[in-house]
Scaffold this active site. Sequence first.
Site, PDB file in Angstrom:
ATOM      1  N   ASP A 344     -12.269 -11.032   3.223  1.00 13.81           N
ATOM      2  CA  ASP A 344     -11.235 -10.822   2.203  1.00 13.81           C
ATOM      3  C   ASP A 344     -10.775  -9.378   2.267  1.00 13.81           C
ATOM      4  O   ASP A 344     -11.605  -8.453   2.323  1.00 13.81           O
ATOM      5  CB  ASP A 344     -11.788 -11.150   0.810  1.00 13.81           C
ATOM      6  N   ASN A 352      -0.130  -4.976  -2.177  1.00 12.68           N
ATOM      7  CA  ASN A 352       1.135  -5.714  -2.087  1.00 12.68           C
ATOM      8  C   ASN A 352       2.096  -5.296  -3.187  1.00 12.68           C
ATOM      9  O   ASN A 352       3.303  -5.131  -2.953  1.00 12.68           O
ATOM     10  CB  ASN A 352       0.838  -7.213  -2.161  1.00 12.68           C
ATOM     11  N   ASP A 361       2.821  -8.297   4.340  1.00 11.87           N
ATOM     12  CA  ASP A 361       2.828  -9.169   5.509  1.00 11.87           C
ATOM     13  C   ASP A 361       2.367  -8.413   6.755  1.00 11.87           C
ATOM     14  O   ASP A 361       1.603  -8.935   7.576  1.00 11.87           O
ATOM     15  CB  ASP A 361       4.224  -9.745   5.738  1.00 11.87           C
ATOM     16  N   GLU A 388      -5.015 -13.720   1.313  1.00  7.85           N
ATOM     17  CA  GLU A 388      -5.511 -12.565   2.062  1.00  7.85           C
ATOM     18  C   GLU A 388      -6.906 -12.815   2.620  1.00  7.85           C
ATOM     19  O   GLU A 388      -7.596 -11.872   3.041  1.00  7.85           O
ATOM     20  CB  GLU A 388      -5.516 -11.311   1.175  1.00  7.85           C
TER      21      GLU A 388
END
Length: 476
Positions: A344, A352, A361, A388
Site C-alpha cells: 500500500d 493525490n 496517476d 493504491e
Amino acid sequence: MPVVLALLYVLCHGVVVAFWPGPAGEGSFVFLTAAPVLAALACLWRARRDRAALGWRATALALLLWAGGMAVNMADAIGAGRADLTPRVSLLLYVIYGVPLVFILARARRERWTISTIDGLMAALLGVLFFVHTLSFADRINVDDTAMANMRRMFDIQNLCIAAFACVRWLAGDVPERRSFFRALALYALLYLGVAYYINHFTAEQSFGAYNDLLIDVPFLLLAVLALRQAPAPGGVLHPRLSRLVQAGGPMILPLLLLVVGALVVDHARPLALAGFVVATLGFSLRSTLLQIDLLEAQARLDQLARQDGLTGVANRRQFDAALTSEWNRARRSGTEVGLLLVDIDHFKAFNDQHGHPAGDRCLQAVAAVLQATANRAADTVARYGGEEFAVIVPGTSVEGVLALAERLRVAVQALQLPEGRVSISVGVGFAHPPVMATAEQLLAHADAGLYAAKRGGRNQVAALPSGPMGFSFAR
C-alpha cells in the site's frame, strides 16, 4: 434552402429546354452534366465533416464518372466526337460509374489498406468485365434486334444491385454516420433505378433536349440535398446479429459478382473471364486471411486488456485472482511454498489531494514499474489489487526469501524520486506451505493482516503476523 435551390435548378432546366432546344439539346446537356457534378461537390463537402468520409468520396467519384459519360454524349451529339470511339467511351464511363459504389457497398468498416486495395482491384476488374459484356451487345445493335434490349437489361441489373445492396447496408447500419450515408445512397439509388428504367425503356427513341431530361436531374439533386443535410438517419436498426451478418457477408459481394459476370463473358472474352475467376478466388482468400490475422491480433489485444491494469500495465485484479488460485493449487500439488505481499502506498490520498489526480496517476505508474522491476522473476506476479494497493505473488521461495523481497521493494520505492517528492510503502507478508492452510483466501487474509499491522506500526515498513504452527513475525 438546398431543397429550394434544387427546385430552382429543375425549373431553370425546364426553361432552357422550352426556349433553347437546339438541334442536339446543347442547353439540356449542360444541366444534365452539371447535376451530377454538383452532387459530387456536395458529397466531397460532406466527406470533410463526416466519419463515413470514404463512402462520400467514393460516391463523388462515381458521380464524376457519370458526368463524364454525359459530357461525352454531348460531344457526340454536337459532332465534336469520333463516331468510332465516342460511344464506347461514353458506355465505359456509364459502366464504371458503378465500380466505386459497389466497392463501398462491399466494404466492411475499419479495414486495413491492403484489404481495401484487394477490394479495389476486384471492383475494377468487375467494371472491365461488365463493360466487355455490355459492349458485346452494343456492337450488335445494328444487326440484332434484341441487342439493345439486352444492353438495357444489363444496366437495369447494375442499378438494381446497387439499390438493393445500399438498402441492406442502410437497414443494417449501426454507426449513425455510416447509417446516414447508406440512407442517402439507398434513396438516391432507388430513385435513379426508377428514372433510368423509365428513360431507357419508355423514352429511348427520344433524343436529349426533351422535357424527360428534367427527370434525370432529380436523383442527383436529391443526393446533393441529403449530403448537405447532416440530420441523423431515422428509423430502427436490424437485430444486432443480423447487422453483424450483413457486415460479415458484405465482402462476398465483389467475388460473387466477379464469378457471375465472368461466366457471362466466357464465350466472347475467355481470358478476361478466367482472370475474373482467378481474382475472385484468390482475392477473397487473401482478404479473408488478412482479416483473420487482424481478428487474431485484436483478440490478443483484448486478452491482454482483460488481464492487464490499464493505468499501470501490471496484472489487474481479475488476473491476480486467477494467478493466486493457480499458484496455490500448484503449491498444494507439489508441496512447495507460496508467499504473498500486499503493498500500500503510504498517505496516497493526501498525495493525490495535494498534487492532483494526474500526479497521483504518475505515482501509481512509477511505483508499479519499481515493483515490476524488483520482483523480476518469471514466476513472480505483480498486480494492482485496487486503488493504491498492489499485490505480489511469490511462489517457490522460502520465508526468508519472501521477507527479503518485501524489504527490497520497500527500499526501492523509498529511493524513487518523483517531481512531487518521495513516497513510501507499507508491505504485509503472507506465507504458507499450502497443507497448513485450507484455502488461498486464508493466505490473502494473513497478508492483509500484516499490511494492517505495518500501517498501525507507523507505515514505511514490512510486517507479517504469526500464523499458527507455520507462523513467524517480522517488522522493520
